[in-house]
Design a protein around this motif. Structure first.
Motif, PDB file in Angstrom:
ATOM      1  N   LYS A  20     -20.332 -25.680 -26.591  1.00  0.00           N
ATOM      2  CA  LYS A  20     -21.923 -25.755 -26.733  1.00  0.00           C
ATOM      3  C   LYS A  20     -22.528 -24.296 -27.286  1.00  0.00           C
ATOM      4  CE  LYS A  20     -24.480 -26.075 -22.877  1.00  0.00           C
ATOM      5  NZ  LYS A  20     -25.113 -26.463 -21.754  1.00  0.00           N
ATOM      6  N   ILE A  21     -22.842 -24.144 -28.317  1.00  0.00           N
ATOM      7  CA  ILE A  21     -23.613 -22.884 -28.462  1.00  0.00           C
ATOM      8  C   ILE A  21     -25.155 -23.085 -27.708  1.00  0.00           C
ATOM      9  CG2 ILE A  21     -24.877 -21.388 -30.467  1.00  0.00           C
ATOM     10  CD1 ILE A  21     -21.807 -21.370 -30.530  1.00  0.00           C
ATOM     11  N   PHE A  22     -25.263 -22.072 -27.165  1.00  0.00           N
ATOM     12  CA  PHE A  22     -26.368 -21.980 -26.022  1.00  0.00           C
ATOM     13  C   PHE A  22     -26.816 -20.426 -25.952  1.00  0.00           C
ATOM     14  CE2 PHE A  22     -28.742 -21.509 -22.296  1.00  0.00           C
ATOM     15  CZ  PHE A  22     -29.896 -22.606 -22.443  1.00  0.00           C
ATOM     16  N   PRO A  23     -28.103 -20.154 -26.340  1.00  0.00           N
ATOM     17  CA  PRO A  23     -29.147 -20.867 -26.918  1.00  0.00           C
ATOM     18  C   PRO A  23     -29.059 -20.831 -28.368  1.00  0.00           C
ATOM     19  CG  PRO A  23     -30.019 -18.874 -26.157  1.00  0.00           C
ATOM     20  CD  PRO A  23     -28.648 -18.789 -25.481  1.00  0.00           C
ATOM     21  N   GLY A  24     -29.409 -21.965 -29.107  1.00  0.00           N
ATOM     22  CA  GLY A  24     -29.086 -22.098 -30.346  1.00  0.00           C
ATOM     23  C   GLY A  24     -30.226 -21.313 -31.017  1.00  0.00           C
ATOM     24  N   ASN A  25     -31.468 -21.444 -30.500  1.00  0.00           N
ATOM     25  CA  ASN A  25     -32.450 -20.415 -31.245  1.00  0.00           C
ATOM     26  C   ASN A  25     -32.361 -19.086 -31.180  1.00  0.00           C
ATOM     27  OD1 ASN A  25     -32.988 -20.945 -28.496  1.00  0.00           O
ATOM     28  ND2 ASN A  25     -35.122 -20.224 -28.435  1.00  0.00           N
ATOM     29  N   VAL A  26     -31.529 -18.655 -30.364  1.00  0.00           N
ATOM     30  CA  VAL A  26     -31.274 -17.068 -30.441  1.00  0.00           C
ATOM     31  C   VAL A  26     -30.294 -16.869 -31.584  1.00  0.00           C
ATOM     32  CG1 VAL A  26     -30.379 -15.200 -28.967  1.00  0.00           C
ATOM     33  CG2 VAL A  26     -31.806 -17.037 -27.772  1.00  0.00           C
TER      34      VAL A  26
END
Length: 220
Positions: free
Chosen positions: A138-144
């Motif tokens: 999981k890539i989190f946070p994607g918006n960063v």
């Protein structure tokens, strides 16, 4: 124990790689949102482990799924440690997600053959998670990190399966951007479940939005 095998979880995720992420301390609301997503075509759903009520609600959601959503694979998110992982696996969690990577959680999931999707951000974290057994990260946070980062990963790590959460919006442009960048799946939470829809109990709108998103994905 898990109601569905790991192979079924991965198969459903590949077929419809849009995963709603939701928590509400009201059991009825949680069930209604889950059912609305199911009616819209969702077959992979993450209930997020937030607050003291989460375990009791999740256990009842498992029973609810058996009766009302038989084809749904239901996972648990925001798992911190091996003790929590074991508890939710014993309740029947089909898969498990973390906002970070904890080796002991990966070990518990491997022991029970439960798909484990740990949170990562750097290439080193991604590779270490894969070495620990993660088939999806999981890539989190994607918006960063942004879609360009996800696309760049495909160069040195073309076989890595990435689920992006954080910053994925429930519209065609956002889906096209993230899947076009190479994401294998996306997770959506607050942007999909807007507070006013939950407050008004407008579950039909949620179902319609889900159905449109799935249709859009298959048209990409």
């Amino acid at each position: 124990m898990a109601r569905n095998s790991a192979d079924i979880v991965y198969s459903r995720l590949a077929e419809t790689p849009i995963v709603p992420l939701f928590f509400n301390a009201d059991q009825t609301i949680a069930q209604n949102v889950l059912k609305a997503c199911y009616d819209g075509g969702i077959r992979v759903f993450e209930f997020t482990n937030r607050g003291e009520a989460a375990p009791a609600i999740f256990a009842k959601l498992i029973d609810f799924c058996e009766k009302e959503c038989p084809d749904l694979v239901l996972g648990i998110g925001t798992i911190y440690d091996a003790k929590q992982a074991t508890e939710f696996i014993e309740m029947g969690a089909d898969f498990m997600l973390q906002p970070f990577t904890t080796a002991s959680v990966g070990e518990v999931c491997a022991k029970h053959n439960i798909p484990w999707m740990p949170g990562t951000m750097t290439l080193t974290e991604i590779r270490n998670a894969e070495i620990l057994g993660a088939k999806y990260v999981k890539i989190f946070p994607g918006n960063v990190v942004g879609p360009a980062f996800v696309k760049a990963i495909q160069g040195p790590m073309p076989k890595t399966k990435i689920m992006v959460t954080g910053g994925v919006e429930p519209n065609r442009e956002s889906l096209k951007t993230w899947f076009g960048a190479g994401a294998a799946a996306v997770g959506m939470g607050s942007q999909l479940f807007q507070a006013d829809l939950i407050q008004k109990q407008d579950y039909t709108s949620i179902s319609n939005t889900i159905a449109n998103l799935i249709k859009t994905y298959h048209e990409l």
